[in-house]
Design an enzyme around this catalytic site. Structure first.
Site, PDB file in Angstrom:
ATOM      1  CG  HIS A   1      -5.983  -2.525   8.861  1.00  0.00           C
ATOM      2  ND1 HIS A   1      -6.192  -1.356   9.562  1.00  0.00           N
ATOM      3  CD2 HIS A   1      -4.624  -2.657   8.813  1.00  0.00           C
ATOM      4  CE1 HIS A   1      -5.033  -0.834   9.919  1.00  0.00           C
ATOM      5  NE2 HIS A   1      -4.070  -1.603   9.480  1.00  0.00           N
TER       6      HIS A   1
ATOM      7  CG  ASP B   1      -0.324  -0.581   2.477  1.00  0.00           C
ATOM      8  OD1 ASP B   1       0.922  -0.561   2.586  1.00  0.00           O
ATOM      9  OD2 ASP B   1      -1.058  -1.051   3.349  1.00  0.00           O
TER      10      ASP B   1
ATOM     11  CG  ASP C   1      -9.038  -1.750  11.833  1.00  0.00           C
ATOM     12  OD1 ASP C   1      -8.036  -2.417  11.469  1.00  0.00           O
ATOM     13  OD2 ASP C   1      -9.396  -0.711  11.251  1.00  0.00           O
TER      14      ASP C   1
END
Ligand code: F6R
Length: 263
Positions: A141, A70, A139
């Site tokens: 991810h 990313d 969370d």
């Protein structure tokens, strides 16, 4: 073969060292391996071990192809908080990998969807990713596939959650400066890697790790899709493993691996 292998190591150092060994062994066996990298705090020590293996044992990265998960949108690659900067500072700059073998999503591309398609094409034309290194967010991810991400998603733009922006605020001198948008490989993209190596360290990762390994497969915990992966290695320190229920079993399995399966 379909498997999630859970390996619990005594501490962050041992977990990072084993992760580096798994990568090193792969590169030794396949010098033109295609490796997927992650940024963040988690893989920093693993990268230090790879640099050390390159320097001291001549581990050769000159022919690998690298992909990163990313990158922030709108951030110049030269910005100190960009994932480009992170990768060159913490790994690529020290392992003699040619520039042209590094592929990091281009957050400055004028046409983001086109850049995402091109990134997918490049992965495909390089033969696909052999080992993808992953970290996990609080969370759940992976990459920047936040909860509710499609489980079959491809490389695309995502909007960061407030929690993730807070977690990365330090790099930007405050969470308000963290970009809103990122380009990230999708969960479908990650799932096509031949091996996934998910590294999780510390107490903050205990809950998402328990959900990922022992909870239901759900888009609300994106990493849980790894339960369907053909070969996912989940490498943990004691703290990150602390909320798992079947730790005795995972340890038993690891301690009794047949020799030919050992790392
Ligand atoms: C980074 C990435 C993220 C991080 C995750 C954990 O390229 O894709 O999924 O792996 O946010 O970050 P750290 O390791 O800083 O806790």
């Amino acid at each position: 073969m379909g498997a999630m292998e859970v390996i619990i190591q005594s501490d962050l150092r041992q977990a990072s060292l084993l992760g580096a060994r798994i990568i090193a062994r792969h590169v030794q066996g396949k010098p033109d391996a295609v490796l997927g990298f992650a940024t963040g705090k988690t893989p920093l020590l693993l990268y230090q071990f790879l640099v050390q293996m390159h320097r001291e044992q001549g581990l050769d990265f000159g022919r690998i192809t690298a992909f990163n998960l990313d990158e922030y949108i709108g951030l110049d690659p030269s910005h100190p908080a960009s994932f480009h900067s992170y990768m060159w500072k913490n790994l690529f700059g020290h392992i003699a990998i040619p520039d042209e073998r590094v592929n990091i999503p281009n957050g400055m591309a004028p046409d983001i969807p086109a850049a995402c398609r091109e990134f997918e094409e490049t992965i495909k034309s390089s033969g696909g990713i052999d080992i993808q290194i992953l970290g996990i967010g609080r969370d759940g991810h992976i990459g920047f596939n936040e909860p509710s991400s499609s489980l079959t998603s491809r490389t695309r733009i995502k909007t960061l959650t407030a929690e993730t922006r807070k977690d990365h605020g330090e790099d930007f001198g405050g969470e308000e400066n963290v970009p809103l948008h990122v380009i990230t490989m999708g969960l479908g993209t990650i799932m096509e890697s031949r091996t996934c190596l998910l590294l999780a360290l510390g107490k903050a990762k205990a809950r998402p790790i328990a959900q990922t390994i022992e909870g239901p497969i759900t888009a609300m915990v994106p990493a849980s899709i790894l339960q369907l992966h053909q070969r996912a290695i989940v490498l943990l320190d004691e703290e990150a493993a602390s909320e798992l229920k079947k730790t005795d079993y995972y340890r038993w399995v690891y301690d009794h691996k047949p020799n030919w399966q050992k790392y």
